[in-house]
Design a protein around this motif. Structure first.
Motif, PDB file in Angstrom:
ATOM      1  N   PRO A 699      28.053  36.267  26.309  1.00 52.98           N
ATOM      2  CA  PRO A 699      27.590  35.081  27.034  1.00 52.98           C
ATOM      3  C   PRO A 699      28.567  34.727  28.144  1.00 52.98           C
ATOM      4  O   PRO A 699      29.776  34.693  27.963  1.00 52.98           O
ATOM      5  CB  PRO A 699      27.558  33.984  25.949  1.00 52.98           C
ATOM      6  N   GLU A 730      24.075  29.810  29.784  1.00 53.27           N
ATOM      7  CA  GLU A 730      24.843  31.045  29.852  1.00 53.27           C
ATOM      8  C   GLU A 730      23.894  32.242  29.884  1.00 53.27           C
ATOM      9  O   GLU A 730      22.793  32.196  29.334  1.00 53.27           O
ATOM     10  CB  GLU A 730      25.786  31.155  28.647  1.00 53.27           C
ATOM     11  N   VAL A 732      23.613  36.711  29.500  1.00 51.39           N
ATOM     12  CA  VAL A 732      24.219  37.845  28.809  1.00 51.39           C
ATOM     13  C   VAL A 732      24.593  38.886  29.856  1.00 51.39           C
ATOM     14  O   VAL A 732      23.719  39.428  30.543  1.00 51.39           O
ATOM     15  CB  VAL A 732      23.254  38.451  27.770  1.00 51.39           C
ATOM     16  N   SER A 842      21.308  33.819  27.470  1.00 46.43           N
ATOM     17  CA  SER A 842      21.922  34.048  26.156  1.00 46.43           C
ATOM     18  C   SER A 842      21.090  33.398  25.065  1.00 46.43           C
ATOM     19  O   SER A 842      20.474  32.343  25.268  1.00 46.43           O
ATOM     20  CB  SER A 842      23.343  33.494  26.153  1.00 46.43           C
TER      21      SER A 842
END
Length: 848
Positions: A699, A730, A732, A842
């Motif tokens: 994240p 957030e 990934v 995320s």
């Protein structure tokens, strides 16, 4: 007002002298007192070409603004208003700036021609629509600007401006084509000897085709039917018989003796369409002709010699290849044959009679077909013949004294015609003979004897028999023709289905095998190929070890031809084997067509597989070549700068001031940083292509990554404006790789944005993804080039030689996709380019 005349100078490549030739022709016209103006000429900075413009009237160009940039275009209206006798207009295939009256320059030229003004123009072979894809395959460079072939073909004159590849490369090396900075790259890429030779051949062939069209048109306009031997054309006549392969190969050898000769194969079919050659044999011979670079044609005609000669004269053939007659000596007494008749009428066309193994063996009798009439009708006809004649005799006997013999014969003739209609020829002939005997015994004096006293009665009985036989023959022939027509219609429908099957792209071998099995009701259909090195022993057809299965459909496949119920020989090494009982001889011809198509499909699949295997090698070679070019140029520049700075610092003969010393250190540092980024990009690109790039997805908060990426830009960081909300979830990603992607995108945007325009970076959430947009106000790129900018070592437009190796965008897309995201471009409203980086949210982020 008559339409103006168009003259086009065609070249194989830039720099051969098309514009020079056009201007020279214009100056010659002016010296002869002709009113000539320059509508549009692009000299590309070539001094000798520009010198020809001195003293010529140049029509001012039309100025246009597009996306903040200024362009100049041909002012067709000004040319028409000036109304000269001729106008010189360069670059026929040019695409006008959006907003112009016409999309293409050739359309502007059409307007000028319609105004009665002659036009002299130029075009390169790579800009012709018909060869555009071929040129791209040869050079690897797509050509977006094209002109339809018909525009150039309908020109009144097309003149080839030719130059050997070696001479053109010398011109380039001397700086007569491109600026010195671009010469090395051009010579090692587009202007390689192989590329130029192939382009030159394309240009020569295209012009030769234009000359052929002009010659054919001239002969047609002047009613010239005789052959003009301007170019050798060899026509081979095919019947589909076993001698066809020999004739094709012999004709190919005859054509090969003359450079540039054409090979044409022709088959003459009967006008009724019911009788003809073996379709499978013709299909096989057509494949053979096309494999030798020839073309196959089919014409219709009942007079075969005349049809052959009409075709040969129509294509301006010089030689005609025929096979020696397969008819026996007895048959030749009644007809001289196609070969003798064709030779007698050939005139100026040379006729070659080729002997072969089938000569004078006589024509093969066609396989016996099933009866024209059904079994039920034939039984009905025999019943009428056997029982109907005695019954009719019994009915007419009491009226023997009332009826005359002609009336009685008419009754018997009616019954005989009925037998013919019901049962065909043989029951009708039996009825005619039996009826004549009954008429003789019961109704012809003397009664009760097979004797006829009156010659008139004898004549009547003979006429009765002849009419009965003739009617029965006609009925039987009509029935057979009906059956043949129905069969031909069914075969045509089946072959049309096969053709549609191929056109729809369903011609894969397994699909064709399944279609064959369903069509002919086989339990299994198998394509067998002889194993490499397998000998041709007497029992090789029954040796499973000598064959291998290429494709199969249905139940248990035969492992060798000897295990099948029906087999079709496609060539020396391939056989189609089928199980499911013997098949009708008429069906076999259609099956052979299917088999030939399956073999062609198999060869196409293998060629595609070979091309697929070669494509990675070609791509690797292209990458290697581009990498070497990049290393030779792009690595050399920062290395040279760093080396010069370090050597200067180490020079004790010069007393450097602190300011100079700091500037040299900064220069060395900047050059080494550039070198470090370049090497890192090269290594990451190679890791991406090898699939070994290490990723650590986690994240990541954008409000932390974007500022770091902006700081990495160095001196140009002040040109970035950000709008990234801290409330975004957030995403990934690998933080380091994401930062590199953003740096590449922002530095690219800064490079192409106007100095007074900032680059804007925004981010927003869309469902389960976050979109990061890098927006510039530069010139942008056309939509058709959106994917091309992501190719490695690609600098769109080749604006300069100092922009790096062209890996930034390719590496950015590769890194984005490796992290599970996407990178796509779109046009910025109002002008410019927007790069959209989409990354997944995320799982621990708050749902939108």
């Amino acid at each position: 007002m008559s339409r103006g005349r168009l003259r086009v100078y065609l070249g194989a490549a830039p720099g051969v002298g098309k514009t020079y030739a056009m201007l020279s022709e214009g100056r010659r016209g002016m010296e002869r007192g002709r009113d000539v103006v320059v509508g549009f000429v692009e000299t590309h900075g070539r001094a000798r070409t520009a010198a020809l413009l001195d003293g010529m009237e140049v029509i001012p160009r039309r100025t246009m603004t597009h996306r903040g940039a200024t362009f100049t275009e041909l002012d067709a209206d000004a040319v028409i208003a000036r109304a000269p006798k001729a106008a010189l207009i360069d670059e026929l295939a040019h695409t006008n700036v959006p907003g112009s009256k016409n999309v293409k320059r050739w359309q502007d030229i059409d307007d000028i021609l319609d105004a009665g003004i002659d036009v002299i123009s130029t075009v390169n072979i790579q800009h012709l629509e018909s060869v555009n894809d071929v040129v791209q395959e040869i050079t690897g460079v797509p050509q977006r600007e094209t002109v339809p072939d018909e525009v150039v073909r309908r020109a009144d004159q097309v003149e080839l401006v030719d130059m050997s590849p070696e001479a053109l490369r010398r011109r380039m090396a001397h700086g007569n084509v491109y600026a010195p900075a671009k010469v090395d790259a051009a010579l090692s890429n587009y202007f390689r000897v192989g590329n130029l030779t192939a382009l030159r051949e394309l240009a020569l062939l295209w012009v030769a085709g234009k000359v052929d069209d002009q010659l054919d048109r001239y002969r047609a306009e002047h009613g010239i039917a005789t052959t003009w031997e301007a170019r050798e054309r060899v026509v081979v006549a095919l019947t589909g018989g076993p001698e066809g392969d020999t004739l094709v190969r012999r004709a190919a050898r005859i054509a090969a003796r003359t450079k540039g000769a054409d090979l044409l194969a022709v088959h003459v079919t009967s006008a009724d369409g019911l009788t003809g050659a073996d379709p499978a044999g013709l299909a096989r011979q057509r494949t053979l002709v096309e494999s030798m670079g020839g073309t196959y044609h089919q014409v219709v005609g009942d007079d075969i010699p005349q049809a052959l000669l009409d075709f040969a004269r129509g294509v301006n053939a010089t030689q005609l290849v025929l096979g020696a007659s397969r008819r026996g000596r007895f048959a030749q007494i009644f007809s001289r044959g196609v070969g003798v008749e064709t030779t007698a009428r050939s005139g100026s066309i040379d006729v070659h009679m080729i002997t072969h193994d089938e000569a004078k063996k006589g024509r093969r009798r066609p396989a016996r077909t099933r009866a024209a009439l059904t079994r039920k009708r034939r039984l009905t006809g025999w019943a009428l013949a056997v029982a109907g004649m005695p019954l009719l005799t019994a009915l007419l006997a009491p009226f023997r004294d009332v009826l005359s013999l002609p009336s009685e014969i008419l009754f018997f003739l009616c019954l005989t015609v009925g037998v013919a209609l019901a049962g065909g020829m043989w029951p009708a002939i039996t009825a005619a003979i039996g009826g004549s005997l009954l008429l003789n015994w019961y109704f012809t004096p003397p009664i009760g004897e097979f004797t006829i006293n009156d010659p008139e009665n004898l004549f009547a009985l003979v006429v009765f028999v002849l009419v009965a036989v003739a009617v029965s023959s006609i009925v039987d022939l009509a029935a057979r023709r009906t059956r043949q027509a129905a069969r031909a219609s069914a075969d045509a429908e089946l072959l049309a289905t096969l053709a549609g099957h191929v056109l729809r792209g369903e011609a894969a071998v397994p699909s064709l095998m399944e279609r064959m099995r369903e069509t002919f009701g086989f339990t299994s259909v198998t394509l067998l190929e002889r194993r490499p090195g397998a000998g041709r022993t007497p029992d090789h057809r029954s040796d499973p070890d000598a064959w291998r299965i290429v494709a199969t459909s249905g139940g248990a496949p035969p492992t060798c031809p000897g295990q099948s119920d029906t087999d079709v020989v496609i060539d020396d090494d391939m056989i189609l084997a089928a199980r499911g009982g013997p098949m009708d001889a008429a069906d076999r011809t259609v099956l052979e067509s299917f088999a030939a198509e399956a073999a062609v499909a198999l060869r196409q699949e293998r060629l595609q597989e070979a091309a697929e295997r070669a494509r990675p090698l070609a791509e690797a070679d292209r990458m290697r070549t581009a990498l070497l070019a990049a290393v030779s140029h792009d690595l050399r520049t920062p290395l040279a700068s760093a080396k010069a700075a370090v050597e200067s610092l180490g020079n004790t003969d010069v007393d450097w001031s602190d300011h100079d010393r700091a500037e040299l250190v900064d220069t060395a540092k900047e050059s080494l940083d550039k070198l470090d980024r370049l090497v890192a990009n090269l290594l990451d690109m190679s890791r991406l292509q090898a699939g070994v790039l290490g990723l650590t997805p986690e994240p990541v908060a954008l409000e932390e990554v974007v500022p770091r990426a902006v700081d990495d830009l160095g001196p140009v960081r002040d040109r970035i404006e950000g709008d990234v909300s801290i409330e975004l979830p957030e995403i990934v990603a690998d933080p380091a790789l994401l930062e590199r992607v953003l740096v590449n995108l922002m530095s690219n945007a800064v490079r192409y944005s106007p100095p007074d325009e900032p680059v804007l970076v925004t981010a927003s959430r869309h469902g389960e993804h976050v979109e990061i947009r890098v927006i510039d106000r530069g010139p942008g790129i056309p939509p058709e080039a959106h994917d091309r900018v992501f190719q490695p070592f690609q600098r769109l437009g080749d604006r300069d030689n100092h922009s790096g190796v062209g890996l930034g965008l390719a590496l950015s897309r590769g890194l984005a996709e490796a992290m599970g995201g996407t990178l796509v471009p779109e046009e910025t409203p109002g002008g410019g380019l927007t790069m959209i980086l989409t990354m997944p949210v995320s799982s621990r982020a708050v749902p939108a």
